[in-house]
Write a protein that holds these residues in place. Structure first.
Motif, PDB file in Angstrom:
ATOM      1  N   SER A  36       0.817  -1.218   0.000  1.00  0.00           N
ATOM      2  CA  SER A  36       0.000   0.000   0.000  1.00  0.00           C
ATOM      3  C   SER A  36       0.850   1.268   0.000  1.00  0.00           C
ATOM      4  O   SER A  36       0.423   2.299  -0.527  1.00  0.00           O
ATOM      5  CB  SER A  36      -0.958   0.011   1.192  1.00  0.00           C
ATOM      6  N   ARG A  37       2.036   1.179   0.535  1.00  0.00           N
ATOM      7  CA  ARG A  37       2.922   2.350   0.575  1.00  0.00           C
ATOM      8  C   ARG A  37       3.265   2.845  -0.824  1.00  0.00           C
ATOM      9  O   ARG A  37       3.431   4.044  -1.047  1.00  0.00           O
ATOM     10  CB  ARG A  37       4.191   1.978   1.335  1.00  0.00           C
ATOM     11  N   GLU A  38       3.362   1.923  -1.775  1.00  0.00           N
ATOM     12  CA  GLU A  38       3.693   2.291  -3.155  1.00  0.00           C
ATOM     13  C   GLU A  38       2.453   2.530  -4.013  1.00  0.00           C
ATOM     14  O   GLU A  38       2.565   2.824  -5.198  1.00  0.00           O
ATOM     15  CB  GLU A  38       4.541   1.193  -3.813  1.00  0.00           C
ATOM     16  N   SER A  39       1.278   2.391  -3.437  1.00  0.00           N
ATOM     17  CA  SER A  39       0.029   2.492  -4.201  1.00  0.00           C
ATOM     18  C   SER A  39      -0.434   3.933  -4.340  1.00  0.00           C
ATOM     19  O   SER A  39      -0.142   4.779  -3.497  1.00  0.00           O
ATOM     20  CB  SER A  39      -1.083   1.701  -3.505  1.00  0.00           C
ATOM     21  N   GLU A  40      -1.184   4.148  -5.386  1.00  0.00           N
ATOM     22  CA  GLU A  40      -1.923   5.396  -5.533  1.00  0.00           C
ATOM     23  C   GLU A  40      -3.229   5.226  -4.766  1.00  0.00           C
ATOM     24  O   GLU A  40      -3.813   4.140  -4.749  1.00  0.00           O
ATOM     25  CB  GLU A  40      -2.220   5.683  -7.009  1.00  0.00           C
ATOM     26  N   ARG A  41      -3.697   6.278  -4.146  1.00  0.00           N
ATOM     27  CA  ARG A  41      -4.891   6.213  -3.290  1.00  0.00           C
ATOM     28  C   ARG A  41      -6.100   5.627  -4.020  1.00  0.00           C
ATOM     29  O   ARG A  41      -6.745   4.703  -3.534  1.00  0.00           O
ATOM     30  CB  ARG A  41      -5.206   7.608  -2.764  1.00  0.00           C
ATOM     31  N   ASP A  42      -6.419   6.180  -5.185  1.00  0.00           N
ATOM     32  CA  ASP A  42      -7.607   5.724  -5.912  1.00  0.00           C
ATOM     33  C   ASP A  42      -7.480   4.264  -6.356  1.00  0.00           C
ATOM     34  O   ASP A  42      -8.456   3.515  -6.296  1.00  0.00           O
ATOM     35  CB  ASP A  42      -7.882   6.621  -7.126  1.00  0.00           C
ATOM     36  N   GLU A  43      -6.290   3.874  -6.774  1.00  0.00           N
ATOM     37  CA  GLU A  43      -6.068   2.474  -7.170  1.00  0.00           C
ATOM     38  C   GLU A  43      -6.228   1.536  -5.975  1.00  0.00           C
ATOM     39  O   GLU A  43      -6.790   0.450  -6.094  1.00  0.00           O
ATOM     40  CB  GLU A  43      -4.675   2.297  -7.781  1.00  0.00           C
ATOM     41  N   PHE A  44      -5.720   1.959  -4.831  1.00  0.00           N
ATOM     42  CA  PHE A  44      -5.835   1.148  -3.622  1.00  0.00           C
ATOM     43  C   PHE A  44      -7.298   0.981  -3.226  1.00  0.00           C
ATOM     44  O   PHE A  44      -7.745  -0.127  -2.919  1.00  0.00           O
ATOM     45  CB  PHE A  44      -5.039   1.782  -2.475  1.00  0.00           C
ATOM     46  N   LEU A  75      -2.230   6.796   3.285  1.00  0.00           N
ATOM     47  CA  LEU A  75      -2.856   6.744   1.961  1.00  0.00           C
ATOM     48  C   LEU A  75      -4.273   7.316   1.997  1.00  0.00           C
ATOM     49  O   LEU A  75      -4.681   8.044   1.095  1.00  0.00           O
ATOM     50  CB  LEU A  75      -2.876   5.289   1.488  1.00  0.00           C
TER      51      LEU A  75
END
Length: 169
Positions: free
Chosen positions: A27-35, A84
């Motif tokens: 999750s640290r490398e994720s984009e908010r909307d994608e997560f 996030l």
């Protein structure tokens, strides 16, 4: 070492557990909307898969999953999700048990709910790694029991909160 024979529902459930844990760990490398989109797709599938689990044991035994996730790793996952989600991390939980006795709303957090589910599924996956048929069956029974009494409700509450975040923007 004995090879574990699983039905298709159990295999699907294990795969979803792994996918969920990886999504939280990354999750640290994720984009908010994608997560958020990922969670909105994974959580209902996990719910359905957990309700479809059927475990038959030859003998009556206590089903138990050892806790292997340490507090620091749990907290790191939770903090990554909290960062996030930003201000949308906190929501009002109307089904909280304490709500009956409170004059004020009870706040919950998406990050804590997701991390609690993560903890259960992470421990489950570690229990079944290289396990015997009997251990896998017991772990499946334990995770299904925990679903009914604990993490299934967390999943529903977090899903509702994520739905609100996604569709109220």
């Amino acid at each position: 070492m004995e090879q574990t024979t699983l039905n298709t529902n159990a295999i699907a459930f294990i795969g979803l557990c792994r996918e969920y844990c990886v999504a939280l760990e990354e999750s640290r490398e994720s984009e908010r909307d994608e997560f958020i989109e990922s969670m909105l797709k994974l959580l209902p599938r996990l719910y359905i898969s957990a309700t479809d689990l059927s475990v038959t044991l030859l003998e009556e035994e206590d089903a138990y999953i050892d806790s292997v996730l340490d507090e620091d790793y749990y907290e790191a996952v939770r903090l990554n999700v909290e960062a996030l989600m930003g201000p949308d991390d906190v929501y009002l939980d109307v089904l909280e048990e304490d709500m009956k006795y409170s004059d004020t709303p009870v706040a919950a957090s998406i990050s804590e709910g997701l991390a609690d589910i993560f903890q259960t599924l992470y421990n489950f996956l570690n229990t079944i790694r290289d396990a015997t048929d009997e251990t896998v069956a017991l772990a499946l029974l334990a995770v299904k029991d925990d679903f009914g009494s604990y993490w299934g409700e967390k999943l529903c509450n977090v899903l509702r909160a994520l739905h609100h975040v996604r569709y109220s923007e």
